[in-house]
Design an enzyme around this catalytic site. Structure first.
Site, PDB file in Angstrom:
ATOM      1  N   TYR A   1       0.890  -1.239  -0.074  1.00  0.00           N
ATOM      2  CA  TYR A   1      -0.056   0.084  -0.007  1.00  0.00           C
ATOM      3  C   TYR A   1       0.949   1.238  -0.033  1.00  0.00           C
ATOM      4  O   TYR A   1       0.235   2.288  -0.206  1.00  0.00           O
ATOM      5  CB  TYR A   1      -0.956  -0.079   1.276  1.00  0.00           C
ATOM      6  CG  TYR A   1      -2.104  -1.108   1.363  1.00  0.00           C
ATOM      7  CD1 TYR A   1      -2.041  -2.092   0.366  1.00  0.00           C
ATOM      8  CD2 TYR A   1      -2.750  -1.141   2.471  1.00  0.00           C
ATOM      9  CE1 TYR A   1      -2.928  -2.926   0.415  1.00  0.00           C
ATOM     10  CE2 TYR A   1      -3.608  -2.243   2.588  1.00  0.00           C
ATOM     11  CZ  TYR A   1      -3.851  -3.106   1.643  1.00  0.00           C
ATOM     12  OH  TYR A   1      -4.734  -4.172   1.774  1.00  0.00           O
TER      13      TYR A   1
ATOM     14  N   HIS B   1       1.067 -11.818   1.984  1.00  0.00           N
ATOM     15  CA  HIS B   1       0.057 -11.003   1.107  1.00  0.00           C
ATOM     16  C   HIS B   1       0.042 -11.607  -0.178  1.00  0.00           C
ATOM     17  O   HIS B   1       0.890 -11.414  -0.911  1.00  0.00           O
ATOM     18  CB  HIS B   1       0.642  -9.568   1.043  1.00  0.00           C
ATOM     19  CG  HIS B   1      -0.633  -8.692   0.632  1.00  0.00           C
ATOM     20  ND1 HIS B   1      -0.023  -7.224   0.402  1.00  0.00           N
ATOM     21  CD2 HIS B   1      -1.852  -8.687   0.266  1.00  0.00           C
ATOM     22  CE1 HIS B   1      -1.168  -6.737   0.016  1.00  0.00           C
ATOM     23  NE2 HIS B   1      -2.216  -7.674  -0.163  1.00  0.00           N
TER      24      HIS B   1
END
Length: 267
Positions: free
Chosen positions: A41, A102
Site C-alpha cells: 500500500y 500477502h
C-alpha cells in the site's frame, strides 16, 4: 484472536500522504482499534504517524500489515526478512499484532515466505501469523509446512461473495476470517434485499452488510473509506443487531460478485 472491539477494523488501502494520516487518526479517535495496512500500500509510514498522533495507547490498538505480495519482485527468505524489518521501521513500532503473507502467486511463494513469517512470530516481535487470499489447498499446504497455526485468513467477503467453502473449511479451527472489500466496492447499494433491511432498521446498506458479516462466527470486517462521515457510519454497524429473518434473507442472496479476481488465480 480478535476481540469484540477489533472485529470492525479500518482498511487503509489508498490512504496516503497527509490526508491519509488524518483519516486514520480520525478513525482511531472515533473508536477503531484494528488498523490494517500492507507493504504494497505504500502507507505504513502514514499509519505509524497516525498511531503516534492519536490520543490512544498503542497497547489498545491491533495493527496488521502484510508482506511479499505477488507483485513484489523477489521471493527469497532474505528479501522477506528485510521486508518485515522495513515494515517495523516504517510503522515505528516494536511489535506487530498480525503479520500476513500477502497474496501468493503459487506454491513456491508459500514455501519460501511462510516459514520466515512463522519464525518472526516465534521470535516474539510478531504476535499472530496471517495469510491473505489463500485457497483451501494453500491452507492445507501451510498446515503441512509450518508448526505454527494460521491465526487469520484475509479474503474478500461480503453479501455477494459469502465464502461458504472457506468458512466451512475454517469451522472448528482457531483461524479468524478477515473480510476485505466488505461492501463489495459499493455494489451492496444495488441489492434490493440489503436496501429493504437497511430501511427496516433505519441505517445504510453498508451498515447492514457489515452487521451481516459481524453476525458470522469468527469473521472480522475491515472496510476502507477516506470519508470521516463514512467512518462513523460504518462503525455504527457494531450496534446493529440483525434478526434471524434479516440474516436468512442475506444468506439466500444468489448473486455472486468478486471485486478482486486476477486471471491467474484459481479460487
Amino acid at each position: 484472536m480478535l476481540e469484540d472491539e477489533t472485529r470492525l477494523g479500518l482498511g487503509t488501502y489508498t490512504l496516503t500522504d497527509a490526508d491519509g494520516v488524518e483519516t486514520i487518526k480520525a478513525a482511531i479517535e472515533h473508536g477503531y482499534r484494528h488498523i490494517d495496512t500492507a507493504r504494497l500500500y505504500g502507507n505504513e509510514e502514514e499509519v505509524g504517524e497516525a498511531i503516534a498522533a492519536a490520543d490512544v495507547d498503542r497497547d489498545d490498538l491491533f495493527v496488521a500489515t502484510k508482506v511479499a505480495h505477488f507483485e513484489e519482485p523477489e521471493k527469497t527468505p532474505q528479501y522477506v526478512e528485510r521486508a518485515v524489518d522495513e515494515s517495523f521501521e516504517k510503522l515505528g513500532l516494536d511489535r506487530i499484532d498480525l503479520l500476513y503473507h500477502h497474496w501468493p502467486r503459487g506454491q513456491d511463494d508459500i514455501e519460501t515466505v511462510l516459514p520466515v513469517l512463522a519464525d518472526r512470530v516465534d521470535d516474539g516481535r510478531v504476535d499472530n501469523l496471517g495469510v491473505s487470499n489463500y485457497t483451501v489447498d494453500d491452507l492445507e499446504l501451510a498446515d503441512d509446512l509450518i508448526d505454527h497455526p494460521i491465526d487469520a485468513l484475509q479474503v474478500e467477503m461480503h453479501p455477494l461473495l459469502q465464502q461458504d467453502g472457506i468458512r466451512e473449511h475454517l469451522a472448528g479451527t482457531e483461524t479468524d476470517l478477515v473480510a476485505y472489500s466488505p461492501l463489495a466496492q459499493g455494489e451492496v447499494f444495488d441489492v434490493d434485499v440489503i436496501s429493504d433491511i437497511a430501511e427496516k432498521h433505519g441505517v445504510s446498506e453498508p451498515v447492514v452488510s457489515l452487521a451481516w458479516l459481524l453476525s458470522k462466527d469468527r469473521v472480522t470486517a475491515i472496510p476502507r473509506t477516506s470519508s470521516v462521515d463514512h467512518l462513523r457510519d460504518n462503525f455504527s454497524a457494531l450496534g446493529v443487531d440483525l434478526d434471524a429473518e434479516d440474516i436468512e434473507r442475506i444468506d439466500a442472496i444468489e448473486r455472486t460478485h468478486r471485486c478482486e479476481d486476477p486471471d491467474w488465480m484459481t479460487w
